[in-house]
Design an enzyme around this catalytic site. Structure first.
Site, PDB file in Angstrom:
ATOM      1  CD  GLU A  12      -2.984  -1.387   0.405  1.00 31.03           C
ATOM      2  OE1 GLU A  12      -3.538   0.076  -0.572  1.00 31.03           O
ATOM      3  OE2 GLU A  12      -3.410  -1.883  -0.234  1.00 31.03           O
ATOM      4  N   GLY A 193       5.916   7.002  -0.439  1.00 30.17           N
ATOM      5  CA  GLY A 193       6.938   6.251  -1.728  1.00 30.17           C
ATOM      6  C   GLY A 193       7.750   5.934  -0.222  1.00 30.17           C
ATOM      7  NE  ARG A 194       6.351   0.411   1.820  1.00 24.98           N
ATOM      8  CZ  ARG A 194       5.257   0.180   1.495  1.00 24.98           C
ATOM      9  NH1 ARG A 194       4.588   1.265   1.213  1.00 24.98           N
ATOM     10  NH2 ARG A 194       4.295  -0.175   1.274  1.00 24.98           N
ATOM     11  CG  MET A 195       9.956   8.588   1.215  1.00 24.70           C
ATOM     12  SD  MET A 195      11.819   7.958   1.423  1.00 24.70           S
ATOM     13  CE  MET A 195      12.952   9.898   1.963  1.00 24.70           C
TER      14      MET A 195
END
Length: 215
Positions: A12, A193-195
């Protein structure tokens, strides 16, 4: 799509919100209270469900879900069978980790700390307000011990139920509680963006300092 490919593609993109330094309260307990209220109000099932991880004498980790039953500036409280695996491991090494996985809000709270056994009066005060069925179950089940079928558990429950009949159920000898005194509390908010945002409180004496961790 086979299972391996399905799992590799499962993800997700977290877009609900962010977490900034200006959002933090002066201490982690007030911040936890805010996030817990938001998890409860969002309708998350059992928002007080938390994963407690302990370590054996040989260094083998073990995790399980328990229910948070209170928190304050002294720490986070839960109750359990003290003769269980978690109880035995905490007796040998009180260091533990706690995780609240609030996925619908794209959040988690991670706690590193020391577990301290609660005094008997505090344990009894909680035990007497538990549902009677849970009180009986605490006597009938010797948590983490091997049993030889469901029938054995049901027979033990019926035996305890008959023993106390309509009498008050006392606190079992092997039942108690713990308060996890945190050394670090991390508030994690998913981002695109997994940031992800990871802001952690670390105890320094009687004060807390905060820092941001890379995701």
């Amino acid at each position: 799509m086979d299972m391996e490919a399905e799992l590799a593609a499962a993800r997700e993109n977290y877009t609900r919100s962010g977490l900034h330094e200006d959002d933090l309260t002066s201490d982690p307990f007030a911040m936890f209270e805010r996030w817990y209220a938001e998890a409860r109000d969002a309708g998350i099932v059992e928002p007080n469900a938390m994963v407690v991880s302990t370590v054996s004498a040989t260094g083998a980790p073990s995790s399980r879900l328990v229910l948070l039953k209170g928190f304050s500036a002294d720490g986070f409280t839960f109750f359990t069978n003290t003769a269980s695996r978690k109880g035995e491991e905490l007796a040998a090494n009180p260091r533990c980790a706690v995780l609240f996985p609030w996925h619908p809000l794209e959040r988690q709270v991670r706690i590193d700390g020391l577990a301290h056994e609660l005094p008997p009066p505090e344990v009894e005060a909680y035990f007497i307000q538990r549902p009677r069925g849970s009180q009986i179950g605490a006597h009938a089940s010797h948590q983490s011990k091997v049993v030889y079928g469901r029938e054995e558990l049901e027979a033990a429950y019926e035996s305890v139920e008959a023993r106390f009949d309509d009498q008050p159920v006392p606190v079992p000898e092997e039942w108690g509680g713990y308060r996890v005194e945190p050394e670090a509390v991390e508030f994690w908010q998913g981002r695109p963006g997994r940031m992800h945002d990871r802001l952690v409180y670390r105890r320094e004496g009687d004060k807390w300092r905060t820092e941001r961790l890379a995701p």
